[in-house]
Write a protein that holds these residues in place. Structure first.
Motif, PDB file in Angstrom:
ATOM      1  N   GLY A 255       0.819  -1.212   0.000  1.00 23.85           N
ATOM      2  CA  GLY A 255       0.000   0.000   0.000  1.00 23.85           C
ATOM      3  C   GLY A 255       0.853   1.262   0.000  1.00 23.85           C
ATOM      4  N   PHE A 256       1.859   1.286   0.874  1.00 26.64           N
ATOM      5  CA  PHE A 256       2.653   2.505   0.981  1.00 26.64           C
ATOM      6  C   PHE A 256       3.633   2.663  -0.172  1.00 26.64           C
ATOM      7  CE2 PHE A 256       1.287   2.320   5.471  1.00 26.64           C
ATOM      8  CZ  PHE A 256       0.520   3.454   5.396  1.00 26.64           C
ATOM      9  N   ALA A 257       4.035   1.543  -0.750  1.00 32.34           N
ATOM     10  CA  ALA A 257       4.854   1.647  -1.962  1.00 32.34           C
ATOM     11  C   ALA A 257       4.064   2.385  -3.038  1.00 32.34           C
ATOM     12  CB  ALA A 257       5.256   0.259  -2.445  1.00 32.34           C
TER      13      ALA A 257
ATOM     14  N   PHE B  79       2.477   9.684  -5.125  1.00 30.64           N
ATOM     15  CA  PHE B  79       2.722  11.075  -4.759  1.00 30.64           C
ATOM     16  C   PHE B  79       4.136  11.515  -5.084  1.00 30.64           C
ATOM     17  CE2 PHE B  79      -1.122  10.211  -2.385  1.00 30.64           C
ATOM     18  CZ  PHE B  79      -1.856  11.354  -2.672  1.00 30.64           C
ATOM     19  N   ASN B  80       4.792  10.713  -5.946  1.00 30.31           N
ATOM     20  CA  ASN B  80       6.068  11.130  -6.508  1.00 30.31           C
ATOM     21  C   ASN B  80       7.189  11.348  -5.515  1.00 30.31           C
ATOM     22  OD1 ASN B  80       6.657  11.332  -9.270  1.00 30.31           O
ATOM     23  ND2 ASN B  80       4.839  12.642  -9.459  1.00 30.31           N
ATOM     24  N   ILE B  81       7.126  10.648  -4.370  1.00 34.05           N
ATOM     25  CA  ILE B  81       8.254  10.752  -3.453  1.00 34.05           C
ATOM     26  C   ILE B  81       9.386   9.884  -4.006  1.00 34.05           C
ATOM     27  CG2 ILE B  81       8.987  10.144  -1.121  1.00 34.05           C
ATOM     28  CD1 ILE B  81       5.826  11.123  -0.674  1.00 34.05           C
ATOM     29  N   TYR B  82       9.004   8.769  -4.657  1.00 27.00           N
ATOM     30  CA  TYR B  82       9.949   8.028  -5.497  1.00 27.00           C
ATOM     31  C   TYR B  82       9.323   7.931  -6.887  1.00 27.00           C
ATOM     32  CZ  TYR B  82      12.056   6.906  -1.051  1.00 27.00           C
ATOM     33  OH  TYR B  82      12.632   7.016   0.187  1.00 27.00           O
TER      34      TYR B  82
ATOM     35  N   ASP C 119      10.077   5.942  -9.259  1.00 29.73           N
ATOM     36  CA  ASP C 119      10.109   4.606  -9.847  1.00 29.73           C
ATOM     37  C   ASP C 119       9.385   3.640  -8.910  1.00 29.73           C
ATOM     38  OD1 ASP C 119      10.933   2.252 -11.143  1.00 29.73           O
ATOM     39  OD2 ASP C 119      12.690   2.156  -9.821  1.00 29.73           O
ATOM     40  N   PRO C 120       8.406   2.869  -9.393  1.00 31.36           N
ATOM     41  CA  PRO C 120       7.636   2.015  -8.481  1.00 31.36           C
ATOM     42  C   PRO C 120       8.488   0.987  -7.732  1.00 31.36           C
ATOM     43  CG  PRO C 120       7.101   1.520 -10.774  1.00 31.36           C
ATOM     44  CD  PRO C 120       7.912   2.776 -10.778  1.00 31.36           C
ATOM     45  N   LEU C 121       9.525   0.472  -8.389  1.00 30.55           N
ATOM     46  CA  LEU C 121      10.355  -0.527  -7.713  1.00 30.55           C
ATOM     47  C   LEU C 121      11.173   0.091  -6.580  1.00 30.55           C
ATOM     48  CD1 LEU C 121      11.585  -3.011 -10.445  1.00 30.55           C
ATOM     49  CD2 LEU C 121      10.133  -3.450  -8.449  1.00 30.55           C
ATOM     50  N   THR C 122      11.686   1.294  -6.808  1.00 29.86           N
ATOM     51  CA  THR C 122      12.409   1.997  -5.743  1.00 29.86           C
ATOM     52  C   THR C 122      11.475   2.268  -4.567  1.00 29.86           C
ATOM     53  OG1 THR C 122      13.607   3.096  -7.519  1.00 29.86           O
ATOM     54  CG2 THR C 122      13.928   3.958  -5.299  1.00 29.86           C
ATOM     55  N   ALA C 123      10.255   2.690  -4.904  1.00 28.62           N
ATOM     56  CA  ALA C 123       9.279   2.939  -3.843  1.00 28.62           C
ATOM     57  C   ALA C 123       9.035   1.660  -3.048  1.00 28.62           C
ATOM     58  CB  ALA C 123       7.970   3.446  -4.446  1.00 28.62           C
ATOM     59  N   LEU C 124       8.888   0.546  -3.755  1.00 25.38           N
ATOM     60  CA  LEU C 124       8.645  -0.731  -3.079  1.00 25.38           C
ATOM     61  C   LEU C 124       9.826  -1.111  -2.195  1.00 25.38           C
ATOM     62  CD1 LEU C 124       6.688  -3.097  -2.758  1.00 25.38           C
ATOM     63  CD2 LEU C 124       7.905  -4.267  -4.588  1.00 25.38           C
ATOM     64  N   ARG C 125      11.032  -0.867  -2.720  1.00 24.24           N
ATOM     65  CA  ARG C 125      12.228  -1.227  -1.963  1.00 24.24           C
ATOM     66  C   ARG C 125      12.305  -0.442  -0.640  1.00 24.24           C
ATOM     67  NH1 ARG C 125      18.239   0.784  -3.703  1.00 24.24           N
ATOM     68  NH2 ARG C 125      19.136   0.536  -1.615  1.00 24.24           N
ATOM     69  N   TYR C 126      12.154   0.879  -0.716  1.00 23.18           N
ATOM     70  CA  TYR C 126      12.273   1.682   0.498  1.00 23.18           C
ATOM     71  C   TYR C 126      11.106   1.442   1.442  1.00 23.18           C
ATOM     72  CZ  TYR C 126      16.412   4.045  -1.119  1.00 23.18           C
ATOM     73  OH  TYR C 126      17.700   4.307  -1.512  1.00 23.18           O
ATOM     74  N   ALA C 127       9.894   1.342   0.876  1.00 20.12           N
ATOM     75  CA  ALA C 127       8.729   1.096   1.734  1.00 20.12           C
ATOM     76  C   ALA C 127       8.903  -0.232   2.463  1.00 20.12           C
ATOM     77  CB  ALA C 127       7.455   1.087   0.897  1.00 20.12           C
ATOM     78  N   SER C 128       9.261  -1.297   1.735  1.00 21.43           N
ATOM     79  CA  SER C 128       9.339  -2.622   2.347  1.00 21.43           C
ATOM     80  C   SER C 128      10.358  -2.661   3.474  1.00 21.43           C
ATOM     81  CB  SER C 128       9.724  -3.675   1.309  1.00 21.43           C
ATOM     82  OG  SER C 128       8.792  -3.672   0.272  1.00 21.43           O
ATOM     83  N   PHE C 129      11.580  -2.217   3.170  1.00 23.49           N
ATOM     84  CA  PHE C 129      12.622  -2.355   4.172  1.00 23.49           C
ATOM     85  C   PHE C 129      12.278  -1.586   5.444  1.00 23.49           C
ATOM     86  CE2 PHE C 129      16.497  -1.135   6.363  1.00 23.49           C
ATOM     87  CZ  PHE C 129      17.100  -2.375   6.532  1.00 23.49           C
TER      88      PHE C 129
ATOM     89  N   SER D 284      11.167   9.562   8.439  1.00 21.57           N
ATOM     90  CA  SER D 284      10.377  10.573   9.155  1.00 21.57           C
ATOM     91  C   SER D 284      10.078  11.768   8.245  1.00 21.57           C
ATOM     92  CB  SER D 284      11.095  11.037  10.416  1.00 21.57           C
ATOM     93  OG  SER D 284      12.256  11.766  10.093  1.00 21.57           O
ATOM     94  N   LEU D 285      10.752  11.819   7.081  1.00 20.40           N
ATOM     95  CA  LEU D 285      10.462  12.898   6.133  1.00 20.40           C
ATOM     96  C   LEU D 285       9.319  12.540   5.181  1.00 20.40           C
ATOM     97  CD1 LEU D 285      14.135  13.911   5.283  1.00 20.40           C
ATOM     98  CD2 LEU D 285      12.584  14.934   6.955  1.00 20.40           C
ATOM     99  N   TRP D 286       8.899  11.282   5.172  1.00 21.49           N
ATOM    100  CA  TRP D 286       7.737  10.898   4.358  1.00 21.49           C
ATOM    101  C   TRP D 286       6.499  11.588   4.920  1.00 21.49           C
ATOM    102  CZ3 TRP D 286       8.679   4.848   4.222  1.00 21.49           C
ATOM    103  CH2 TRP D 286       9.778   4.597   3.386  1.00 21.49           C
ATOM    104  N   PRO D 287       5.404  11.676   4.125  1.00 21.81           N
ATOM    105  CA  PRO D 287       4.179  12.288   4.667  1.00 21.81           C
ATOM    106  C   PRO D 287       3.842  11.642   6.013  1.00 21.81           C
ATOM    107  CG  PRO D 287       3.891  11.785   2.342  1.00 21.81           C
ATOM    108  CD  PRO D 287       5.240  11.265   2.724  1.00 21.81           C
ATOM    109  N   ILE D 288       3.552  12.479   6.987  1.00 20.76           N
ATOM    110  CA  ILE D 288       3.481  12.066   8.393  1.00 20.76           C
ATOM    111  C   ILE D 288       2.563  10.871   8.636  1.00 20.76           C
ATOM    112  CG2 ILE D 288       1.684  13.757   8.962  1.00 20.76           C
ATOM    113  CD1 ILE D 288       4.595  12.759  11.216  1.00 20.76           C
ATOM    114  N   PHE D 289       1.587  10.675   7.741  1.00 23.48           N
ATOM    115  CA  PHE D 289       0.683   9.537   7.910  1.00 23.48           C
ATOM    116  C   PHE D 289       1.445   8.215   7.898  1.00 23.48           C
ATOM    117  CE2 PHE D 289      -1.920   6.328   5.596  1.00 23.48           C
ATOM    118  CZ  PHE D 289      -2.754   6.025   6.655  1.00 23.48           C
TER     119      PHE D 289
END
Ligand SMILES: [K+]
Ligand SMILES: [K+]
Lengths: 485, 485
Positions: free
Chosen positions: B287-289, B295-298, B300-310, B327-332
């Motif tokens: 979900g967060f990936a 919201f374009n914080i990453y 590339d979808p795979l990069t988003a998945l990598r950072y979200a998962s870890f 902690s810099l991601w959207p506070i939610f």
């Protein structure tokens, strides 16, 4: 489906009656010629006709209400009445969005008292009177809900109060029982409002403000006719009157009723919530007065005591008035105030939160748990005062408090997800679910809920209903099992 | 008083053995000549002699331990061992205050992993090894505590696992039962650590980092030898290894043990926590990936998945590694991560929080409450998987969760009272009580606990112990009834 129609029949009648209560602000508007006369005329027209149509169309489904109908009726009353209560706001303030008007009406009828309106001092008086009146009417409903209906429905452990409710209640039919109880409670409520109004007038308010603030004090609803709330008068005497009546309104109205009927004060001694309520609230006032004085936020100890007492009692009783912007005090104090608002008020009052009764049962259960860990075979019965409480009730109370906490967490998450900063989101969740009103951050005591987006405003309206209907009343209606035969 | 002496006798022996475990970093220090050799020599000397003196002086009080002694022993182990574990830090870093050294040691032995040290990359390797080793040793203790001791003591509903613990446990004496269980569990724990170490080495870490991070991965302790934590390598492969072993370590070790003994995977299917744990954690990652990508914080979808998962798995399993400053991601998102850390890990793992078992019982109880409101006479037994749970256990679980929540609220209040801002205070309370490690705000993943005052540091140490000993173990020891005959 039949159940819905039966309930809509009763609801229609109530909406029609509710429409008639708009005659009071209408009279004021016509008398003062404040320009809002047509607003109330149209509102009455719409409300009365909708109510009558609902009533007439479902006439043939009329029957004695059953317990399960009670859940649905309560939910519909608090969800649908605001749709009519908001009409004067919508008509009078063309810039107001639907979400904001509904918020204001829910805030009134749930006696929350958070507002989306600014420039209160310039509103037509009749509109302000209507704001006060819906708090007061909501309070009437809430007392009966708390003392008579929720105990019958068995929501959140309230069934322990079934035996204690005044009047010939047990084992008779639903409607006459409730009507009988309601009459006694309303008499007390109305009398106290009258006394409060006279006290406000005597302390220096004008007649209009005295009436409006007596309404919102007894209802613990916190709407004011001034943007500065009680800061407008800056009068210790007026604040003292408010303090006394907020404390009185934070007590179980069933206890007031018994005292009044017996013409003595014995019932107060046996109220299992009263002592703790007063002790915790007054100790907090004293402690924070010292704190504010010690850290030189107020240089004079009496001034510190004055500001601490008024604002802490206002928040702890979930009223929501303010005499200064307490969100600027060291953050520990506003946090403690929100904490107090969660559990201080009594279960038969118009206050919000989990109520002192449940807090006491929880506290006791923690202690019992410690004992059982050391003596696994020891049996220590749960008690409230001298009454032994069944496991059933203790479970209901514990589960209730969880759902309360989880609701706050989820509401905070949803509000942050929608883009709100963490302080505003968290305090909005707490202030709406506790039916407190003002929060911190972007919705602090010196500001309003007007800055929220449409979505956030709807969420807050839902949170107020959720807290006021004690979660389960609302949740039950959403289970498929509820709608089965 | 006798009870204290009996327990001190056992404790003395454990301290002496604990002193011997410092031989490992000593050997490393001498081998690498990293300058910390004398540090460990002195630490061993002090620890060994204190342990032996305690043991010898109380020798004549030696007797078989009773259940109630268990509470005291557990509390003393986790409160007193850190006082010895901190010696290398104190000797090696003369600028370190006592409160910070004790914090670091408690953080290790409770497998929390919040640190007060910066410049980790420049510390002597032997000191970093010791940091990893105390997490690993703490983890050994925690598994036995969770699987064998707390169920016997009946803390927070853990008695339901009494029947399920492996080995010939029932009705025999305390010590041999626990010893028998411990052996099996430690074998699994050590084997998994070995595999994890090899996997890290294979994925690209050097030998030292592979050992140190295998220690803190299996212990879910989160200490790293780099200030940037896993950001140091910036390697998807290393992160994948960490993800796999964090998830494995988040599962009940009793389940691993049964699977290993039966040489099949059936036990995983019947684990009442495993499915929920994996589902909730993996769904959150996905979900967060999507959210981070959308919201374009990453970009590339795979990069988003990598950072979200870890990062999400690290926080949800209460490990506390990070590969970026989440902690810099959207506070939610960080809020949701803290929320996950409260309940995701299994009850027989080294993870913190209330545990999935209790969360499930709570969830079920809410549902039962709704049913009972509609059908007051219906009897729906509480169940976990196919096991029926007694009311006694449900009570214990509910009360446990309350004490957990109230502890977070009170810790937050105390920390704000001491001058901390609200975000740092709240997240420190959550991160310490959940034994998670990094929080948000001033103690976020890119910073440390070093900025806290002495008083705040002690409070955080206490909070870690409170969470790790599951509140009641600690609270029971402070009741007068505990010390009566
Ligand atoms: K209110
Ligand atoms: K951790």
């Amino acid at each position: 489906m039949n159940r819905l129609l039966v309930v809509v029949n009763v609801l229609g009648k109530m909406i029609a009656v509710f429409g008639l209560t708009m005659l009071i602000p209408l009279c004021l508007a016509l008398w003062l010629d404040d320009g809002a006369g047509w607003v109330f005329q149209e509102s009455i027209l719409v409300t009365l006709s909708c109510g009558l149509i609902m009533w007439l169309l479902t006439r043939r489904y009329k029957r004695e209400l059953q317990t399960r109908d009670g859940f649905l009726l309560v939910v519909l009353i608090w969800a649908v009445l605001p749709a009519f209560a908001m009409l004067p706001f919508l008509f009078c303030l063309p810039d107001l969005s639907l979400s904001m008007a509904y918020f204001e009406a829910v805030s009134g009828l749930t006696a929350t008292g958070g507002t989306v309106l600014t420039g209160l001092d310039n509103l037509p008086l009749s509109i302000n009177l209507w704001r006060g009146e819906i708090v007061w009417l909501g309070g009437m409903g809430l007392i009966v809900l708390a003392v008579a209906i929720l105990p019958l429905l068995g929501v959140g452990g309230r069934q322990i109060f079934k035996a204690e409710t005044p009047g010939p209640m047990k084992e008779s039919k639903l409607t006459p029982r409730i009507a009988e109880t309601a009459k006694g409670l309303w008499l007390i409520y109305a009398s106290l409002t009258m006394v409060c109004m006279l006290a406000y007038r005597w302390a220096g308010m004008d007649w209009f403000d005295a009436v409006m603030h007596a309404f919102t004090t007894l209802g613990l609803g916190g709407f004011s006719s001034h943007d500065a709330s009680f800061g407008y008068w800056d009068s210790p005497l007026i604040e003292l009157v408010a303090i006394i009546f907020m404390l009185i309104a934070g007590i179980n109205f069933a206890t007031h009723f018994v005292a009044w009927r017996a013409k003595n004060f014995i019932s107060y001694r046996f109220d299992p919530e009263l002592g703790w309520f007063l002790f915790i609230v007054l100790a907090s006032c004293l402690g924070f007065a010292l704190y504010l004085w010690f850290f030189n936020i107020y240089t004079d100890p009496l001034t510190a005591l004055r500001y601490a007492s008024f604002n802490i009692i206002s928040v702890a009783t979930t009223t929501g008035y303010s005499s200064t912007d307490y969100s600027l005090w060291p953050i520990f104090i506003p946090f403690w105030m929100l904490f107090l608002s969660a559990f201080c008020t009594s279960s038969g009052s118009t206050g919000g939160g989990i109520k002192m009764m449940r807090a006491r049962i929880l506290y006791q259960q923690v202690y019992r748990e410690l004992i059982t860990m050391m003596h696994p075979n020891a049996v220590t019965p749960a008690k409230l005062g001298k009454t032994v409480i069944s496991s059933r009730v203790v479970f209901a109370v514990l589960v209730f408090i969880f759902v309360y906490i989880v609701s706050i967490v989820l509401m905070t998450l949803v509000l942050t997800l929608s883009g709100l900063d963490e302080m505003t989101a968290f305090s909005a969740a707490v202030a709406c679910i506790n039916n407190l009103g003002p929060g911190l951050g972007g919705i602090g005591p010196s500001t309003t809920y007007a800055s929220l987006t449409d979505f956030q405003t709807w969420i807050c309206s839902f949170a107020m209903l959720l807290g006021r209907l004690e979660f389960f009343t609302l949740l039950v209606v959403f289970t498929p099992a509820f709608w089965r035969k």
